[in-house]
Design a protein around this motif. Structure first.
Motif, PDB file in Angstrom:
ATOM      1  N   GLU A 123       0.941  -1.148  -0.043  1.00  0.00           N
ATOM      2  CA  GLU A 123      -0.200   0.006  -0.171  1.00  0.00           C
ATOM      3  C   GLU A 123       0.757   1.188   0.166  1.00  0.00           C
ATOM      4  O   GLU A 123       0.241   2.126  -0.506  1.00  0.00           O
ATOM      5  CB  GLU A 123      -0.930   0.054   1.160  1.00  0.00           C
ATOM      6  N   ASN A 124       1.919   1.125   0.697  1.00  0.00           N
ATOM      7  CA  ASN A 124       2.694   2.647   0.824  1.00  0.00           C
ATOM      8  C   ASN A 124       4.071   2.460   0.132  1.00  0.00           C
ATOM      9  O   ASN A 124       4.817   3.298   0.289  1.00  0.00           O
ATOM     10  CB  ASN A 124       2.985   2.801   2.137  1.00  0.00           C
ATOM     11  N   ILE A 125       4.191   1.449  -0.946  1.00  0.00           N
ATOM     12  CA  ILE A 125       5.519   1.695  -1.808  1.00  0.00           C
ATOM     13  C   ILE A 125       5.868   2.901  -2.306  1.00  0.00           C
ATOM     14  O   ILE A 125       6.794   3.281  -2.746  1.00  0.00           O
ATOM     15  CB  ILE A 125       5.677   0.523  -2.725  1.00  0.00           C
ATOM     16  N   GLN A 126       4.868   3.604  -2.895  1.00  0.00           N
ATOM     17  CA  GLN A 126       5.003   4.848  -3.651  1.00  0.00           C
ATOM     18  C   GLN A 126       5.569   5.969  -2.727  1.00  0.00           C
ATOM     19  O   GLN A 126       6.253   6.913  -3.123  1.00  0.00           O
ATOM     20  CB  GLN A 126       3.668   5.573  -4.157  1.00  0.00           C
ATOM     21  N   ASP A 127       5.398   5.712  -1.373  1.00  0.00           N
ATOM     22  CA  ASP A 127       5.896   6.862  -0.339  1.00  0.00           C
ATOM     23  C   ASP A 127       7.313   6.633   0.246  1.00  0.00           C
ATOM     24  O   ASP A 127       7.584   7.193   1.019  1.00  0.00           O
ATOM     25  CB  ASP A 127       4.992   7.002   1.008  1.00  0.00           C
ATOM     26  N   SER A 128       8.121   5.742  -0.475  1.00  0.00           N
ATOM     27  CA  SER A 128       9.128   5.262   0.364  1.00  0.00           C
ATOM     28  C   SER A 128      10.257   6.261  -0.318  1.00  0.00           C
ATOM     29  O   SER A 128      11.278   5.885   0.671  1.00  0.00           O
ATOM     30  CB  SER A 128       9.464   3.890  -0.389  1.00  0.00           C
ATOM     31  N   GLY A 129      10.448   7.177  -1.142  1.00  0.00           N
ATOM     32  CA  GLY A 129      11.326   7.919  -1.360  1.00  0.00           C
ATOM     33  C   GLY A 129      12.463   7.370  -2.325  1.00  0.00           C
ATOM     34  O   GLY A 129      13.315   7.993  -2.613  1.00  0.00           O
ATOM     35  N   TYR A 130      12.069   6.030  -2.777  1.00  0.00           N
ATOM     36  CA  TYR A 130      12.875   5.538  -3.867  1.00  0.00           C
ATOM     37  C   TYR A 130      12.403   5.651  -5.034  1.00  0.00           C
ATOM     38  O   TYR A 130      11.406   5.670  -5.217  1.00  0.00           O
ATOM     39  CB  TYR A 130      12.901   3.753  -3.247  1.00  0.00           C
ATOM     40  N   ARG A 131      13.261   5.610  -6.133  1.00  0.00           N
ATOM     41  CA  ARG A 131      12.733   5.324  -7.546  1.00  0.00           C
ATOM     42  C   ARG A 131      12.545   3.943  -7.613  1.00  0.00           C
ATOM     43  O   ARG A 131      13.669   3.196  -7.931  1.00  0.00           O
ATOM     44  CB  ARG A 131      13.853   5.941  -8.488  1.00  0.00           C
ATOM     45  N   LEU A 132      11.286   3.426  -7.683  1.00  0.00           N
ATOM     46  CA  LEU A 132      11.107   2.182  -7.631  1.00  0.00           C
ATOM     47  C   LEU A 132      11.703   1.492  -8.981  1.00  0.00           C
ATOM     48  O   LEU A 132      11.879   0.400  -8.948  1.00  0.00           O
ATOM     49  CB  LEU A 132       9.779   1.749  -7.713  1.00  0.00           C
ATOM     50  N   GLN A 133      11.635   2.117 -10.045  1.00  0.00           N
ATOM     51  CA  GLN A 133      12.259   1.497 -11.558  1.00  0.00           C
ATOM     52  C   GLN A 133      13.599   1.078 -11.348  1.00  0.00           C
ATOM     53  O   GLN A 133      13.994   0.477 -12.079  1.00  0.00           O
ATOM     54  CB  GLN A 133      11.862   2.564 -12.418  1.00  0.00           C
ATOM     55  N   ASP A 134      14.298   1.726 -10.160  1.00  0.00           N
ATOM     56  CA  ASP A 134      15.676   1.271 -10.184  1.00  0.00           C
ATOM     57  C   ASP A 134      15.911  -0.076  -9.598  1.00  0.00           C
ATOM     58  O   ASP A 134      17.070  -0.833 -10.041  1.00  0.00           O
ATOM     59  CB  ASP A 134      16.426   2.267  -9.220  1.00  0.00           C
ATOM     60  N   PHE A 135      14.739  -0.831  -9.283  1.00  0.00           N
ATOM     61  CA  PHE A 135      14.961  -2.196  -8.568  1.00  0.00           C
ATOM     62  C   PHE A 135      14.581  -3.090  -9.636  1.00  0.00           C
ATOM     63  O   PHE A 135      13.406  -3.263 -10.137  1.00  0.00           O
ATOM     64  CB  PHE A 135      13.980  -2.323  -7.407  1.00  0.00           C
TER      65      PHE A 135
END
Ligand code: AMP
Ligand code: MN
Ligand code: MN
Length: 324
Positions: A72-84
């Motif tokens: 639910e809160n992966i968007q608020d992580s401060g990370y650029r998710l596409q890097d993973f």
């Protein structure tokens, strides 16, 4: 136990790792994931810790537990998710065990996967697979990964790994308690894990409401041919203001009875839908029992979800256990 070179090179050569636990996380999947994440950070890697469910409150003593993200809160992580682009499954070996809703994973740019696990029931997932069914805990395997990467064990890593191993060995009591595991526990103690503090957190920190739910659960006990069955209904949770996390480990208590070989706990998830936990003392392989219904686990600890009315579910389970 030696981690495969392919796995170590994967950790050395890549930079961003999505580390995923299994659903309804326990101390092994949580502690192992946290320790691995801390070790990878020490060698300059970025890690993203992903959990389908919130960390149960009894595991809030694990150093770094607040770093887990739920879907639910992966968007608020401060990370650029596409890097993973690399995912590592910990204490499970298939995405079905990570989440029921895999659409969330499209937030990442996943290309390769690794699996570090000790379950007997295997699915053919993962580019790099290190699965040792004889390993007492995934935590033990992570200990060897950290050593092989040349990372010094920090106190926080040690606490996480000690808790992981303690949980899966029943605090060093079950049949998987080997000399090796006790030696590693001693190394973890030297590195700062304090056995009595971790045991107090794991086994002597219940809320009163959890204990009241436990009393109700024990009152549902049925015994048939060495099989103990207990049940937790949604009504029991409501009456005691507790949540499914509070049920963790209840299934192990009927093992206290001398003549019980298998303990089964049914938790009502929904109308005619049950989460079944199975524990056996020695001879009976409950992983095979769970697998017969589409679940899995270890020889002496397994789980599955089954649809049907409660009496039918119980009867099917008893029949399957007796056929083992
Ligand atoms: P539990 O009864 O949920 O504590 O699970 C006991 C053991 O079986 C744990 O090691 C779980 O990871 C494993 N397990 C539980 N449910 C499943 C499942 N549906 N498929 C595979 N393994 C499972
Ligand atoms: Mn587990
Ligand atoms: Mn485990």
């Amino acid at each position: 136990m030696v981690p495969p070179a392919e796995l170590l090179n994967f950790f050395r050569n890549e930079d961003y790792f999505l580390i995923a636990t299994h659903m309804s996380p326990d101390g092994d999947t949580l502690g192992s994931s946290l320790a691995l994440s801390l070790a990878l950070q020490k060698i300059g890697k970025k890690t993203f810790l992903l959990n389908n469910d919130m960390v149960p409150k009894e595991y809030a003593f694990l150093p770094g537990y607040e770093r887990f993200h739920t879907f639910e809160n992966i968007q608020d992580s401060g990370y650029r998710l596409q890097d993973f682009k690399r995912i590592v499954l910990i204490d499970c070996n298939d995405l079905d065990r990570v989440t029921d809703d895999k659409s969330w994973l499209s937030n990442f740019n996943l290309q390769t996967s690794a699996v570090i696990d000790h379950h007997e029931t295997e699915k053919p997932f993962g580019d790099i697979r290190w699965i040792i069914p004889d390993s007492p805990a995934t935590g033990l395997m992570i200990f060897y990964v950290i050593k092989a990467l040349g990372v010094d064990l920090s106190e926080d890593m040690a606490i996480n790994l000690y808790a992981a191993i303690a949980v899966d060995t029943g605090n060093f009591r079950y049949g998987n308690t080997t000399s090796e595991v006790l030696h590693v526990a001693a190394d973890l103690t030297d590195a700062g894990a304090r056995p009595h503090i971790i045991s107090t957190e794991l086994y002597e920190s219940w809320t009163e409401s959890r204990f009241r739910l436990f009393i109700k659960t024990l009152n549902t006990l049925q015994i048939e041919d060495g099989i103990a069955i207990t049940t937790v209904t949604r009504k029991m949770l409501a009456e005691t203001s507790t949540s499914p996390d509070d049920i963790e480990n209840f299934v192990s208590y009927p093992r206290t009875i001398k003549d019980i070989n298998v303990s089964v706990l049914l938790r009502e998830i929904d109308d005619n839908y049950y989460k079944v936990s199975l524990r056996s003392k020695d001879s009976i392989n409950v992983a095979r029992v769970a697998a017969a219904f589409g679940g899995g686990g270890h020889k002496s600890a397994a789980g599955v979800r089954i649809k049907g009315d409660i009496e039918t579910v119980k009867a099917k389970l008893i029949k399957q256990i007796k056929s083992e």
